[in-house]
Motif scaffolding. Structure first.
Motif, short mmCIF file in Angstrom:
data_model
loop_
_atom_site.label_atom_id
_atom_site.label_comp_id
_atom_site.label_asym_id
_atom_site.label_seq_id
_atom_site.Cartn_x
_atom_site.Cartn_y
_atom_site.Cartn_z
N LEU A 22 8.72 22.26 37.59
CA LEU A 22 9.12 23.33 36.88
C LEU A 22 8.61 22.71 35.42
O LEU A 22 8.93 21.69 34.92
N ILE A 23 7.96 23.94 34.58
CA ILE A 23 7.21 23.42 33.57
C ILE A 23 7.78 23.99 32.20
O ILE A 23 7.97 25.42 32.72
N VAL A 24 7.42 23.64 31.10
CA VAL A 24 7.66 24.51 29.72
C VAL A 24 6.46 24.17 28.91
O VAL A 24 6.16 23.07 28.81
N ALA A 25 5.89 25.16 28.28
CA ALA A 25 4.75 24.95 27.34
C ALA A 25 5.12 23.94 26.21
O ALA A 25 6.26 24.33 25.62
N ALA A 26 4.52 22.92 25.68
CA ALA A 26 5.23 22.07 24.73
C ALA A 26 4.45 22.21 23.33
O ALA A 26 5.09 22.64 22.12
N SER A 27 3.17 22.25 23.74
CA SER A 27 2.32 22.14 22.32
C SER A 27 1.00 22.52 22.60
O SER A 27 0.34 22.28 23.78
N GLU A 28 0.08 22.76 21.48
CA GLU A 28 -1.19 22.94 21.75
C GLU A 28 -2.00 21.98 20.79
O GLU A 28 -1.66 21.92 19.54
N ASP A 29 -3.05 21.28 21.35
CA ASP A 29 -3.42 20.16 20.50
C ASP A 29 -5.20 20.15 20.90
O ASP A 29 -5.33 19.93 22.18
N ASP A 30 -5.89 20.28 19.96
CA ASP A 30 -7.39 20.11 20.00
C ASP A 30 -8.02 20.90 21.27
O ASP A 30 -8.62 20.61 22.04
N GLY A 31 -7.43 22.26 21.29
CA GLY A 31 -7.98 22.91 22.41
C GLY A 31 -7.41 22.69 23.67
O GLY A 31 -7.82 23.33 24.60
N ARG A 32 -6.37 22.07 23.92
CA ARG A 32 -5.68 21.83 25.25
C ARG A 32 -4.29 22.27 25.11
O ARG A 32 -3.69 22.03 23.89
N MET A 33 -3.66 22.93 25.97
CA MET A 33 -2.38 23.31 25.99
C MET A 33 -1.74 22.30 26.80
O MET A 33 -1.96 22.19 27.85
N CYS A 34 -0.52 21.59 26.25
CA CYS A 34 0.24 20.48 26.87
C CYS A 34 1.57 21.36 27.40
O CYS A 34 2.35 21.91 26.59
N TYR A 35 1.79 20.80 28.57
CA TYR A 35 2.96 21.19 29.28
C TYR A 35 3.89 20.04 29.76
O TYR A 35 3.52 19.37 29.98
N GLU A 36 5.15 20.05 29.55
CA GLU A 36 6.10 18.98 30.28
C GLU A 36 6.83 19.42 31.43
O GLU A 36 7.20 20.78 31.54
N PHE A 37 6.96 18.54 32.24
CA PHE A 37 7.86 18.87 33.26
C PHE A 37 9.39 18.96 32.86
O PHE A 37 9.85 17.97 32.43
N LYS A 38 10.06 19.94 33.49
CA LYS A 38 11.51 19.82 33.37
C LYS A 38 12.23 19.22 34.90
O LYS A 38 12.95 18.55 35.00
N ARG A 39 11.28 19.41 35.87
CA ARG A 39 11.47 18.76 37.11
C ARG A 39 9.93 18.81 37.93
O ARG A 39 9.15 19.55 37.80
N LEU A 40 9.98 17.68 38.55
CA LEU A 40 8.73 16.99 39.32
C LEU A 40 9.25 16.57 40.74
O LEU A 40 9.67 15.82 40.74
N THR A 41 8.72 17.45 41.83
CA THR A 41 9.32 16.85 42.92
C THR A 41 8.09 16.67 43.76
O THR A 41 7.02 17.80 44.04
N ALA A 42 7.84 15.69 44.48
CA ALA A 42 6.90 15.17 45.58
C ALA A 42 6.96 15.83 46.73
O ALA A 42 7.97 16.15 47.29
N ILE A 43 5.88 16.57 47.27
CA ILE A 43 5.70 17.12 48.47
C ILE A 43 5.74 16.35 49.45
O ILE A 43 4.86 15.25 49.43
N GLN A 44 6.58 16.24 50.47
CA GLN A 44 6.61 15.38 51.64
C GLN A 44 5.62 16.08 52.61
O GLN A 44 5.64 17.09 52.93
N ASP A 45 5.07 15.12 53.54
CA ASP A 45 4.01 15.52 54.52
C ASP A 45 5.09 15.99 56.03
O ASP A 45 4.44 16.14 56.88
N ARG A 46 6.24 15.42 55.91
CA ARG A 46 7.26 15.81 57.05
C ARG A 46 8.50 16.43 56.54
O ARG A 46 8.92 15.88 55.44
N PRO A 47 9.11 17.08 57.48
CA PRO A 47 10.52 17.46 57.09
C PRO A 47 11.50 16.39 56.71
O PRO A 47 11.55 15.34 57.77
N PRO A 48 12.45 16.46 55.99
CA PRO A 48 13.61 15.23 55.77
C PRO A 48 14.37 15.40 57.01
O PRO A 48 14.69 16.14 57.82
N VAL A 49 14.82 14.11 57.42
CA VAL A 49 15.81 14.07 58.34
C VAL A 49 17.33 13.56 58.06
O VAL A 49 17.52 13.19 56.89
#
Length: 117
Positions: A73-100
């Motif tokens: 889940l991201i939000v645009a933070a700033s623009e710097d030197d031709g790059r648009m920077c985004y910050e994470f509000k939430r970062l969830t790693a993807i699992q290769d198998r379902p949780p037990v």
């Protein structure tokens, strides 16, 4: 003695730097069915090319070499030197198998007991 570079030379250097950043990056962001190349990635966010990526926000997926790594889940933070920077509000790693919903016992390294004589 001051060194002076013309605007054409500076523009060429800037374009070469941008092309090199895109070529070295192996991460991609997928948002709204479109894919964008990640120029740089850090713990709290990432940067995209400001010309190709609009102000993204909401849920996006991060991939590296075709492997789905994160849902963010991201939000645009700033623009710097031709790059648009985004910050994470939430970062969830993807699992290769379902949780037990039970404890998985570690059975590796257990030996069978010796039979009694």
């Amino acid at each position: 003695m001051p060194t002076f570079l013309s605007q054409e030379v500076l523009a060429g250097l800037h374009a070469a730097r941008k092309r090199d950043r895109k070529r070295n990056s192996r991460m991609l962001v997928e948002a709204d069915g479109k894919t964008y190349r990640v120029l740089s990635f850090w713990d709290s966010g990432f940067a995209l090319d400001a010309e190709t990526a609009s102000h993204l926000r909401g849920f996006v997926d991060l991939f590296e070499r075709g492997q789905h790594l994160y849902q963010c889940l991201i939000v645009a933070a700033s623009e710097d030197d031709g790059r648009m920077c985004y910050e994470f509000k939430r970062l969830t790693a993807i699992q290769d198998r379902p949780p037990v919903d039970f404890v998985v016992e570690d059975t590796e390294g257990l030996a069978l007991p010796r039979p009694s004589a």
